[in-house]
Design an enzyme around this catalytic site. Structure first.
Site, PDB file in Angstrom:
ATOM      1  N   LYS A 116       0.823  -1.214   0.000  1.00  0.00           N
ATOM      2  CA  LYS A 116       0.000   0.000   0.000  1.00  0.00           C
ATOM      3  C   LYS A 116       0.855   1.261   0.000  1.00  0.00           C
ATOM      4  O   LYS A 116       0.457   2.262  -0.582  1.00  0.00           O
ATOM      5  CB  LYS A 116      -0.960   0.014   1.193  1.00  0.00           C
ATOM      6  CG  LYS A 116      -2.131  -0.945   1.007  1.00  0.00           C
ATOM      7  CD  LYS A 116      -3.305  -0.571   1.867  1.00  0.00           C
ATOM      8  CE  LYS A 116      -4.468  -1.528   1.636  1.00  0.00           C
ATOM      9  NZ  LYS A 116      -5.615  -1.258   2.497  1.00  0.00           N
ATOM     10  N   LYS A 198      -6.090 -12.196  -7.720  1.00  0.00           N
ATOM     11  CA  LYS A 198      -7.392 -12.263  -7.062  1.00  0.00           C
ATOM     12  C   LYS A 198      -8.363 -11.225  -7.637  1.00  0.00           C
ATOM     13  O   LYS A 198      -7.964 -10.091  -7.917  1.00  0.00           O
ATOM     14  CB  LYS A 198      -7.164 -12.013  -5.569  1.00  0.00           C
ATOM     15  CG  LYS A 198      -8.392 -12.115  -4.695  1.00  0.00           C
ATOM     16  CD  LYS A 198      -7.993 -11.970  -3.224  1.00  0.00           C
ATOM     17  CE  LYS A 198      -9.127 -11.366  -2.413  1.00  0.00           C
ATOM     18  NZ  LYS A 198      -8.788 -11.188  -0.999  1.00  0.00           N
ATOM     19  N   LYS A 201     -12.156  -5.969  -5.492  1.00  0.00           N
ATOM     20  CA  LYS A 201     -13.358  -5.150  -5.416  1.00  0.00           C
ATOM     21  C   LYS A 201     -13.055  -3.691  -5.685  1.00  0.00           C
ATOM     22  O   LYS A 201     -13.951  -2.890  -5.822  1.00  0.00           O
ATOM     23  CB  LYS A 201     -14.075  -5.349  -4.076  1.00  0.00           C
ATOM     24  CG  LYS A 201     -13.481  -4.713  -2.850  1.00  0.00           C
ATOM     25  CD  LYS A 201     -14.137  -5.356  -1.625  1.00  0.00           C
ATOM     26  CE  LYS A 201     -14.329  -4.410  -0.456  1.00  0.00           C
ATOM     27  NZ  LYS A 201     -13.168  -3.630  -0.062  1.00  0.00           N
TER      28      LYS A 201
END
Ligand code: TRP
Length: 334
Positions: A116, A198, A201
């Site tokens: 991040k 993955k 979202k």
């Protein structure tokens, strides 16, 4: 009624981005039946979400949207405590205490922090660094035995266990040491366009994910365009055929058929056939969920009541743990 207390399950999801079929098949679906055996707490972690900049109106919208989707997917607020993290002030309070039981070096090693901070290089704030400590507080406040999380959260859970043990070693057995509950194999759904990563979202590519609120025509189109390979043989082989394997995983999760049974059934058939069936199943799954979602969203008073209720039930348990922590530390009782 049995006097034996049921163990506690707790999990959380950030109210950012949009919930996908991957969130449903990999997480939500497995949460639905847990309340038979466990006291279940599911929260929307808005305090975690603000470690990267959020648009306030959108954050509020996502919280309502995710809550309504939880309910529409079958998480019944009468059997599960559904709540928003910021409604329970003990999360931030316990996080402060746990900061003093966490080493800088430990937080520096967290792979999610490294990822991040690379992605948000202009805003590497102290909250992002302390994110795993807040997560430890989330879990330890409720004395959760089991924590359903994806693979990517295992390191955070390991740290939570270390923090709990460290506190207990100094101050006595205040915290339950939690265990992860990793979803069954095949429950990890990958992106349609990048089947080696993955399904996200909050990804940038609209066609990579199927969102729970996508229209049927959109769902069908996205699946028809999913990346496959040129071999034209339907078999489960993640290393060599990630796209086809992902479609098979989705179908296995949607139909409860085993992988060998699916491979046998699709032997000699083309990719179009497989995609057609996956699309049909996804649409059939999501149609009633979407209908229920729109009903729930049209009842803001009901949603408000669910949140109020969830916050009250969560606070009750959280306050007991925080009281014990303050007592163990030697703080003067109020
Ligand atoms: N960090 C988790 C994620 O990104 C979300 C989370 C916050 C969480 N607090 C939690 C998950 C407590 C389980 C338990 O997925």
């Amino acid at each position: 009624m049995s006097v034996e207390k049921r163990p506690t399950v707790l999990s959380g999801i950030q109210p950012s981005g949009r919930l996908t079929i991957g969130n449903y098949l990999g997480a939500l679906k497995h949460w639905l039946g847990l309340h038979d055996q466990f006291d279940c707490y599911y929260m929307l972690v808005d305090l975690h979400a603000i470690t990267v900049r959020q648009d306030p109106a959108l954050l509020r919208e996502r919280c309502h949207e995710f809550l309504a989707l939880y309910i529409a997917c079958g998480l019944d607020p009468r059997h599960n405590v559904l709540f928003v993290q910021s409604h329970v002030p003990q999360h931030a309070e316990l996080a402060w205490v746990l900061n003093t039981f966490t080493q800088m070096g430990e937080l520096n090693r967290m792979t999610q922090f490294k990822d991040k901070s690379a992605k948000h290089a202009d805003n590497i704030n102290a909250g992002l660094f302390g994110y795993p400590v807040l997560m430890a507080a989330d879990i330890l406040l409720y004395q959760a035995e089991r924590v359903p999380v994806g693979d990517d959260q295992k390191q955070h859970l390991e740290l939570t266990r270390d923090i709990a043990l460290r506190f207990n070693n100094v101050h006595g057995p205040v915290f339950t040491v939690p265990e992860p509950m990793i979803p069954p194999v095949g429950a990890r759904i990958m992106g349609l366009q990048t089947p080696t990563a993955k399904m996200s979202k909050s990804g940038d590519a609209e066609t990579d994910a199927i969102y729970l609120l996508d229209e049927p025509a959109v769902i069908t189109r996205k699946i028809k365009r999913a990346v496959t390979d040129t071999e034209n043989a339907i078999r489960f082989d993640v290393a060599n055929k990630p796209g086809v394997s992902n479609l098979l995983s989705m179908l296995a999760a949607l139909s409860d058929e085993t992988m060998p049974a699916l491979e046998a059934r699709f032997d000699g058939k083309g990719y179009g056939h497989l995609k057609g069936e996956v699309a049909e199943r996804v649409v059939a799954l999501l149609e009633p969920i979407q209908a229920r979602y729109h009903e729930v969203r049209a009842a803001p008073d009901y949603l408000q009541q669910v949140l109020r209720d969830g916050a009250a039930r969560a606070t009750k348990k959280a306050a007991i743990t925080l009281g014990r922590v303050h007592d163990a530390l030697g703080f003067i009782p109020r």
